[in-house]
Scaffold this motif. Structure first.
Motif, PDB file in Angstrom:
ATOM      1  N   ARG A  58       0.819  -1.220   0.000  1.00 52.72           N
ATOM      2  CA  ARG A  58       0.000   0.000   0.000  1.00 52.72           C
ATOM      3  C   ARG A  58       0.850   1.266   0.000  1.00 52.72           C
ATOM      4  O   ARG A  58       0.422   2.321  -0.467  1.00 52.72           O
ATOM      5  CB  ARG A  58      -0.962   0.001   1.184  1.00 52.72           C
ATOM      6  CG  ARG A  58      -0.295   0.020   2.547  1.00 52.72           C
ATOM      7  CD  ARG A  58      -1.327  -0.031   3.658  1.00 52.72           C
ATOM      8  NE  ARG A  58      -2.191   1.150   3.644  1.00 52.72           N
ATOM      9  CZ  ARG A  58      -3.365   1.228   4.269  1.00 52.72           C
ATOM     10  NH1 ARG A  58      -3.819   0.176   4.927  1.00 52.72           N
ATOM     11  NH2 ARG A  58      -4.077   2.325   4.231  1.00 52.72           N
ATOM     12  N   GLY A  64      -3.819   7.722  -3.040  1.00 51.54           N
ATOM     13  CA  GLY A  64      -4.190   7.391  -1.669  1.00 51.54           C
ATOM     14  C   GLY A  64      -3.766   8.395  -0.632  1.00 51.54           C
ATOM     15  O   GLY A  64      -3.809   8.131   0.573  1.00 51.54           O
ATOM     16  N   GLY A  65      -3.386   9.597  -1.039  1.00 51.05           N
ATOM     17  CA  GLY A  65      -2.922  10.576  -0.065  1.00 51.05           C
ATOM     18  C   GLY A  65      -4.050  11.244   0.722  1.00 51.05           C
ATOM     19  O   GLY A  65      -3.883  11.625   1.874  1.00 51.05           O
ATOM     20  N   ARG A  66      -5.208  11.385   0.076  1.00 54.04           N
ATOM     21  CA  ARG A  66      -6.318  12.081   0.734  1.00 54.04           C
ATOM     22  C   ARG A  66      -7.297  11.063   1.305  1.00 54.04           C
ATOM     23  O   ARG A  66      -7.573  10.035   0.710  1.00 54.04           O
ATOM     24  CB  ARG A  66      -7.038  12.973  -0.282  1.00 54.04           C
ATOM     25  CG  ARG A  66      -8.198  13.778   0.299  1.00 54.04           C
ATOM     26  CD  ARG A  66      -8.748  14.711  -0.765  1.00 54.04           C
ATOM     27  NE  ARG A  66      -9.336  13.983  -1.878  1.00 54.04           N
ATOM     28  CZ  ARG A  66     -10.607  13.540  -1.900  1.00 54.04           C
ATOM     29  NH1 ARG A  66     -11.402  13.762  -0.856  1.00 54.04           N
ATOM     30  NH2 ARG A  66     -11.068  12.909  -2.946  1.00 54.04           N
ATOM     31  N   LYS A  67      -7.849  11.387   2.467  1.00 53.58           N
ATOM     32  CA  LYS A  67      -8.861  10.525   3.079  1.00 53.58           C
ATOM     33  C   LYS A  67     -10.120  10.563   2.196  1.00 53.58           C
ATOM     34  O   LYS A  67     -10.601  11.643   1.828  1.00 53.58           O
ATOM     35  CB  LYS A  67      -9.171  11.035   4.486  1.00 53.58           C
ATOM     36  CG  LYS A  67     -10.073  10.149   5.318  1.00 53.58           C
ATOM     37  CD  LYS A  67     -10.157  10.715   6.730  1.00 53.58           C
ATOM     38  CE  LYS A  67     -11.165   9.932   7.574  1.00 53.58           C
ATOM     39  NZ  LYS A  67     -10.748   8.547   7.812  1.00 53.58           N
ATOM     40  N   SER A  81      -7.631   5.500   3.197  1.00 54.37           N
ATOM     41  CA  SER A  81      -6.918   5.609   1.926  1.00 54.37           C
ATOM     42  C   SER A  81      -7.607   4.753   0.883  1.00 54.37           C
ATOM     43  O   SER A  81      -8.099   3.660   1.186  1.00 54.37           O
ATOM     44  CB  SER A  81      -5.461   5.153   2.097  1.00 54.37           C
ATOM     45  OG  SER A  81      -4.825   5.035   0.842  1.00 54.37           O
ATOM     46  N   ASN A  82      -7.645   5.256  -0.361  1.00 53.01           N
ATOM     47  CA  ASN A  82      -8.214   4.428  -1.429  1.00 53.01           C
ATOM     48  C   ASN A  82      -7.190   3.450  -1.994  1.00 53.01           C
ATOM     49  O   ASN A  82      -7.438   2.800  -3.001  1.00 53.01           O
ATOM     50  CB  ASN A  82      -8.787   5.302  -2.555  1.00 53.01           C
ATOM     51  CG  ASN A  82      -7.727   6.177  -3.192  1.00 53.01           C
ATOM     52  OD1 ASN A  82      -6.548   6.105  -2.850  1.00 53.01           O
ATOM     53  ND2 ASN A  82      -8.156   7.027  -4.113  1.00 53.01           N
ATOM     54  N   ARG A  83      -6.038   3.351  -1.382  1.00 56.54           N
ATOM     55  CA  ARG A  83      -5.019   2.367  -1.766  1.00 56.54           C
ATOM     56  C   ARG A  83      -4.851   1.287  -0.694  1.00 56.54           C
ATOM     57  O   ARG A  83      -3.855   0.587  -0.653  1.00 56.54           O
ATOM     58  CB  ARG A  83      -3.678   3.061  -2.035  1.00 56.54           C
ATOM     59  CG  ARG A  83      -3.716   3.890  -3.335  1.00 56.54           C
ATOM     60  CD  ARG A  83      -3.995   2.983  -4.537  1.00 56.54           C
ATOM     61  NE  ARG A  83      -4.156   3.740  -5.774  1.00 56.54           N
ATOM     62  CZ  ARG A  83      -5.325   3.922  -6.382  1.00 56.54           C
ATOM     63  NH1 ARG A  83      -6.439   3.445  -5.830  1.00 56.54           N
ATOM     64  NH2 ARG A  83      -5.395   4.582  -7.516  1.00 56.54           N
ATOM     65  N   SER A  84      -5.860   1.160   0.147  1.00 58.01           N
ATOM     66  CA  SER A  84      -5.875   0.086   1.142  1.00 58.01           C
ATOM     67  C   SER A  84      -5.949  -1.270   0.424  1.00 58.01           C
ATOM     68  O   SER A  84      -6.567  -1.373  -0.637  1.00 58.01           O
ATOM     69  CB  SER A  84      -7.104   0.253   2.049  1.00 58.01           C
ATOM     70  OG  SER A  84      -7.374  -0.945   2.750  1.00 58.01           O
TER      71      SER A  84
END
Length: 213
Positions: A58, A64-67, A81-84
């Motif tokens: 991840r 994935g930087g922004r919640k 993160s959208n990169r979870s």
């Protein structure tokens, strides 16, 4: 180790008749200790793998930087993160990474395994007096095999002493035939072979490389 004698016939390649018989003394593994062959095969398999498969965690995936949304009040599960790894396009949990795998096998262990397997395959060994062709022609090679009263119906390993041998090119279209140099003889090639073709020169080279180490 025990000393055993490998008996073989030297066949005239032109008429298929036995010219003479000879013997080769081999120091081989005990009958109940052929595990040495398995160790050598395992070693070869490990070395043949590249272990270069790689996935991103991840922290390595872009974005994935922004919640994605605020912590509370949306009715959805919290997300940071959208990169979870739980998300599509996210990182991979415990995925493969490039690695170096060492599998130690001593030179004398390998030679012992090779001699033992060669002795075990003695019934499949066919030694010719002079195994040569002039041109790199498959037809010429098949004629030579036919004169020696042999066939290539089963998996055949041809052991050569010279890297520039015309036979190497002549047999590349034959699916049941595999060639290997005496200097590169390996466990997997011997195990696959149902019959092994070589000449006296090559056998002497094998003896020099693997029986005097």
């Amino acid at each position: 180790m025990v000393n055993k004698t490998l008996e073989y016939n030297i066949i005239n390649v032109l008429d298929g008749q036995i010219n003479k018989s000879d013997t080769l003394a081999l120091d081989v593994s005990n009958d109940n200790a052929n595990y040495i062959i398995h160790r050598a095969l395992e070693h070869q398999n490990v070395l043949s793998h590249q272990y270069t498969a790689s996935t991103k965690t991840r922290s390595e995936v872009r974005g994935g930087g922004r919640k994605p949304w605020k912590q509370k009040g949306t009715g959805r599960a919290r997300a940071g993160s959208n990169r979870s790894p739980l998300w599509k396009g996210g990182g991979v949990i415990f995925g493969p990474k490039p690695k170096v795998v060492n599998h130690k096998l001593n030179k004398k262990e390998f030679q012992l395994a090779l001699r033992t397997l060669l002795f075990n395959k003695r019934e499949s060994l066919v030694v010719f007096d002079n195994f040569e062709i002039e041109n790199c022609k498959t037809k010429e090679f098949l004629n030579l095999i036919s004169k020696a009263d042999r066939n290539l119906d089963s998996k055949t390993l041809i052991i050569l002493s010279n890297a520039n041998d015309p036979i190497q090119l002549a047999v590349r279209n034959i699916p049941t035939v595999e060639t290997v140099l005496a200097t590169s003889l390996n466990i997997k090639a011997l195990l696959r072979a149902q019959q092994i073709f070589l000449d006296e020169t090559t056998l002497n080279l094998i003896k020099e490389i693997y029986c005097n180490g």
